[in-house]
Motif scaffolding. Structure first.
Motif, PDB file in Angstrom:
ATOM      1  N   HIS A 149       0.191  29.251 -12.883  1.00 28.88           N
ATOM      2  CA  HIS A 149       0.789  30.591 -12.892  1.00 28.88           C
ATOM      3  C   HIS A 149       1.034  31.022 -14.338  1.00 28.88           C
ATOM      4  CE1 HIS A 149       3.787  33.759 -12.309  1.00 28.88           C
ATOM      5  NE2 HIS A 149       3.397  33.808 -11.050  1.00 28.88           N
ATOM      6  N   PRO A 150       0.820  32.302 -14.663  1.00 29.89           N
ATOM      7  CA  PRO A 150       1.053  32.754 -16.045  1.00 29.89           C
ATOM      8  C   PRO A 150       2.471  32.490 -16.534  1.00 29.89           C
ATOM      9  CG  PRO A 150      -0.142  34.416 -14.789  1.00 29.89           C
ATOM     10  CD  PRO A 150       0.266  33.373 -13.812  1.00 29.89           C
ATOM     11  N   GLY A 151       3.415  32.409 -15.609  1.00 32.71           N
ATOM     12  CA  GLY A 151       4.804  32.145 -15.996  1.00 32.71           C
ATOM     13  C   GLY A 151       5.172  30.687 -16.022  1.00 32.71           C
ATOM     14  N   ALA A 152       4.196  29.806 -15.832  1.00 29.70           N
ATOM     15  CA  ALA A 152       4.482  28.369 -15.866  1.00 29.70           C
ATOM     16  C   ALA A 152       4.606  27.909 -17.314  1.00 29.70           C
ATOM     17  CB  ALA A 152       3.391  27.586 -15.151  1.00 29.70           C
ATOM     18  N   ALA A 153       5.389  26.857 -17.518  1.00 30.03           N
ATOM     19  CA  ALA A 153       5.552  26.286 -18.853  1.00 30.03           C
ATOM     20  C   ALA A 153       5.951  24.830 -18.715  1.00 30.03           C
ATOM     21  CB  ALA A 153       6.624  27.048 -19.640  1.00 30.03           C
ATOM     22  N   GLY A 154       5.462  23.991 -19.628  1.00 34.64           N
ATOM     23  CA  GLY A 154       5.873  22.600 -19.671  1.00 34.64           C
ATOM     24  C   GLY A 154       5.050  21.653 -18.825  1.00 34.64           C
ATOM     25  N   THR A 155       3.974  22.138 -18.197  1.00 33.78           N
ATOM     26  CA  THR A 155       3.209  21.286 -17.291  1.00 33.78           C
ATOM     27  C   THR A 155       2.589  20.098 -18.022  1.00 33.78           C
ATOM     28  OG1 THR A 155       2.680  23.200 -15.921  1.00 33.78           O
ATOM     29  CG2 THR A 155       1.349  21.242 -15.598  1.00 33.78           C
ATOM     30  N   THR A 156       1.946  20.344 -19.161  1.00 30.36           N
ATOM     31  CA  THR A 156       1.285  19.268 -19.898  1.00 30.36           C
ATOM     32  C   THR A 156       2.284  18.205 -20.323  1.00 30.36           C
ATOM     33  OG1 THR A 156      -0.398  20.798 -20.718  1.00 30.36           O
ATOM     34  CG2 THR A 156      -0.137  18.731 -21.907  1.00 30.36           C
ATOM     35  N   PHE A 157       3.393  18.642 -20.894  1.00 32.24           N
ATOM     36  CA  PHE A 157       4.393  17.685 -21.376  1.00 32.24           C
ATOM     37  C   PHE A 157       4.952  16.839 -20.240  1.00 32.24           C
ATOM     38  CE2 PHE A 157       8.855  16.631 -21.938  1.00 32.24           C
ATOM     39  CZ  PHE A 157       8.813  15.866 -23.102  1.00 32.24           C
ATOM     40  N   LEU A 158       5.360  17.479 -19.152  1.00 35.52           N
ATOM     41  CA  LEU A 158       6.001  16.749 -18.062  1.00 35.52           C
ATOM     42  C   LEU A 158       5.015  15.830 -17.350  1.00 35.52           C
ATOM     43  CD1 LEU A 158       8.241  19.592 -16.608  1.00 35.52           C
ATOM     44  CD2 LEU A 158       8.925  17.711 -18.068  1.00 35.52           C
ATOM     45  N   LEU A 159       3.784  16.285 -17.162  1.00 34.33           N
ATOM     46  CA  LEU A 159       2.793  15.456 -16.468  1.00 34.33           C
ATOM     47  C   LEU A 159       2.463  14.207 -17.280  1.00 34.33           C
ATOM     48  CD1 LEU A 159       0.831  14.991 -14.153  1.00 34.33           C
ATOM     49  CD2 LEU A 159      -0.802  16.487 -15.313  1.00 34.33           C
ATOM     50  N   LEU A 160       2.199  14.371 -18.572  1.00 33.31           N
ATOM     51  CA  LEU A 160       1.873  13.215 -19.396  1.00 33.31           C
ATOM     52  C   LEU A 160       3.075  12.283 -19.573  1.00 33.31           C
ATOM     53  CD1 LEU A 160      -0.402  14.862 -22.106  1.00 33.31           C
ATOM     54  CD2 LEU A 160      -1.090  13.261 -20.330  1.00 33.31           C
ATOM     55  N   SER A 161       4.280  12.846 -19.608  1.00 38.18           N
ATOM     56  CA  SER A 161       5.483  12.008 -19.707  1.00 38.18           C
ATOM     57  C   SER A 161       5.652  11.161 -18.452  1.00 38.18           C
ATOM     58  CB  SER A 161       6.723  12.876 -19.931  1.00 38.18           C
ATOM     59  OG  SER A 161       6.647  13.573 -21.152  1.00 38.18           O
ATOM     60  N   LEU A 162       5.429  11.766 -17.281  1.00 36.59           N
ATOM     61  CA  LEU A 162       5.526  11.012 -16.031  1.00 36.59           C
ATOM     62  C   LEU A 162       4.494   9.889 -15.991  1.00 36.59           C
ATOM     63  CD1 LEU A 162       6.128  13.498 -13.075  1.00 36.59           C
ATOM     64  CD2 LEU A 162       7.513  11.526 -13.707  1.00 36.59           C
ATOM     65  N   LEU A 163       3.277  10.195 -16.402  1.00 33.11           N
ATOM     66  CA  LEU A 163       2.239   9.168 -16.404  1.00 33.11           C
ATOM     67  C   LEU A 163       2.589   8.027 -17.348  1.00 33.11           C
ATOM     68  CD1 LEU A 163      -1.033  11.295 -16.324  1.00 33.11           C
ATOM     69  CD2 LEU A 163      -0.264   9.691 -14.585  1.00 33.11           C
ATOM     70  N   ALA A 164       3.131   8.365 -18.517  1.00 29.71           N
ATOM     71  CA  ALA A 164       3.501   7.328 -19.477  1.00 29.71           C
ATOM     72  C   ALA A 164       4.581   6.414 -18.907  1.00 29.71           C
ATOM     73  CB  ALA A 164       3.979   7.966 -20.778  1.00 29.71           C
ATOM     74  N   ILE A 165       5.555   6.991 -18.221  1.00 33.47           N
ATOM     75  CA  ILE A 165       6.657   6.199 -17.673  1.00 33.47           C
ATOM     76  C   ILE A 165       6.178   5.294 -16.551  1.00 33.47           C
ATOM     77  CG2 ILE A 165       8.813   6.365 -16.349  1.00 33.47           C
ATOM     78  CD1 ILE A 165       9.434   8.904 -17.964  1.00 33.47           C
ATOM     79  N   THR A 166       5.286   5.801 -15.714  1.00 38.61           N
ATOM     80  CA  THR A 166       4.922   5.063 -14.499  1.00 38.61           C
ATOM     81  C   THR A 166       3.719   4.143 -14.661  1.00 38.61           C
ATOM     82  OG1 THR A 166       3.619   6.971 -13.774  1.00 38.61           O
ATOM     83  CG2 THR A 166       5.868   6.799 -12.956  1.00 38.61           C
ATOM     84  N   LEU A 167       2.832   4.427 -15.599  1.00 37.72           N
ATOM     85  CA  LEU A 167       1.594   3.666 -15.682  1.00 37.72           C
ATOM     86  C   LEU A 167       1.545   2.676 -16.835  1.00 37.72           C
ATOM     87  CD1 LEU A 167      -1.042   6.435 -14.858  1.00 37.72           C
ATOM     88  CD2 LEU A 167       0.182   4.921 -13.309  1.00 37.72           C
ATOM     89  N   ILE A 168       2.326   2.891 -17.879  1.00 33.98           N
ATOM     90  CA  ILE A 168       2.284   1.996 -19.029  1.00 33.98           C
ATOM     91  C   ILE A 168       3.339   0.909 -18.848  1.00 33.98           C
ATOM     92  CG2 ILE A 168       2.628   1.819 -21.516  1.00 33.98           C
ATOM     93  CD1 ILE A 168       1.539   4.619 -21.790  1.00 33.98           C
TER      94      ILE A 168
END
Length: 394
Positions: A326-345
């Motif tokens: 959505h044009p009003g979305a923000a923070g998707t890249t940061f939050l997605l990569l942060s979640l992956l870092a916490i759960t997969l590394i």
């Protein structure tokens, strides 16, 4: 008559909270404390949602479009074409059952944030990550305006992210530890993510593509990785294939309202916008979470996490070009990569690597705030929070 002596079956006493943790234990073990953690992490966002009632809601936020979409639904229908028009189903059904307007959508998002953060804390505890590192990681994920804006103003996207985060925990159990039940549960959660927002389809794809790069707990066998991918993808594929088949059978259109030509026509504008983002003085903030994920992967010697994060970053850019977000979305890249870092590394195992991971996690906090201050839509929202606080405090 011969007698046999049966070996005693050792069972873990879950009522004894002093016994050692296992990787399958919930966190906290006591369900009362578990709910307290969920409510405690959701409470600040609920209070913030109530505070924002003192000022007008931003009309560019995804929740505004969700309200408009729900208001336009004809609830007297019940055919397959109507079912497709309800998409994203999870968010639409929750919004339609919400009796208190925009503040209700924000409160639902705040409650989802409580469940997500409790699950993140559980993942950290199950993997024996040091407490100091865990606290910094959670603060890096949630203690920033990007997370608050995402939770309170983008219910479809945040529901998709929450279901994805819950699925990641079961994904690790399924692939690393061989829990088939967790695999089925992860597949269902990914389906719910895909039915919550178009970005959820991206998250499901990320989870399926990431699974082959994880360490597999089962004995190696031909086709094991492909079988794991199928288990994860099947519920999502089944849900969408069923709706599309019924529409094709009765209406001759796979998905009402979907126009591939319109999407393709919008790609050049998306390319221009993406190039514009990267060419700004602060364009590095978009790729900063990716660099942090690579740095942590190198510190803990998990090179397999590097291609995973790279694939995710490429998919995020492709999704942006296709207009998934959505044009009003923000923070998707940061939050997605942060979640992956916490759960997969995996957690670090020496004081030096612990300290280095802590340093990168602190850097993530700075990146999140810098990215929030760089996004006009988040800045406007922060200004609304400040204005609401002044009005309420007098």
């Amino acid at each position: 008559m011969s007698s046999t002596t049966e070996a005693p079956v050792l069972r873990r006493d879950r009522s004894n909270r002093s016994t050692g943790r296992t990787r399958f234990d919930p966190f906290p073990r006591n369900p009362i404390w578990r709910w307290m953690l969920r409510l405690g992490t959701a409470a600040p966002l609920v209070l913030l949602a109530l505070l924002l009632e003192a000022v007008p809601h931003p009309q560019t936020a995804p929740n505004a479009d969700l309200e408009t979409a729900v208001a336009a639904i004809d609830w007297t229908r019940g055919d397959a074409e109507w079912l497709a028009l309800l998409y994203p189903h999870t968010a639409v059904l929750l919004a339609s059952a919400n009796p208190v307007g925009r503040v209700g959508l924000s409160i639902i998002g705040a409650i989802a944030a409580g469940f997500l953060l409790q699950k993140v804390a559980e993942i950290i505890a199950q993997r024996s990550i040091p407490r100091s590192t865990g606290i910094i990681l959670v603060l890096g994920l949630a203690a920033n305006p990007l997370f608050a804006y995402f939770a309170l103003e983008n219910l479809p996207g945040f529901l998709a992210l929450t279901f994805f985060g819950l699925a990641l925990a079961d994904l690790v159990r399924f692939v690393n530890w061989g829990s088939t039940e967790a695999g089925f549960r992860a597949g269902i959660l990914l389906m719910l993510a895909a039915l919550s927002d178009p970005s959820g389809i991206l998250y499901a794809l990320v989870a399926v593509l990431a699974s082959p790069f994880l360490r597999h707990g089962r004995t190696a066998a031909p086709g094991l990785r492909a079988a794991n991918m199928l288990v994860l993808a099947f519920p999502t594929l089944g849900a969408f294939a069923t709706i599309m088949f019924l529409n094709l059978l009765f209406f001759g259109s796979a998905w009402p309202g979907f126009d591939l030509a319109v999407i393709v026509a919008g790609v050049p504008a998306g390319v221009t916008a993406l190039v514009g983002l990267y060419s700004t003085p602060t364009g590095w903030l978009i790729a900063a979470p990716l660099a942090s994920a690579w740095l942590v992967a190198a510190i803990v010697r998990r090179p397999a996490a590097i291609p995973v994060s790279a694939i995710v970053f490429v998919l995020l850019n492709v999704a942006f070009l296709l207009g998934v977000f959505h044009p009003g979305a923000a923070g998707t890249t940061f939050l997605l990569l942060s979640l992956l870092a916490i759960t997969l590394i995996p957690g670090a195992r020496t004081p030096l690597t612990n300290a280095l991971v802590d340093l990168v996690a602190v850097l993530q906090i700075l990146i999140a705030w810098a990215a929030a201050l760089d996004r006009a839509i988040v800045l406007d929202w922060m200004q609304s929070v400040a204005t609401a606080w002044v009005l309420v405090s007098g």
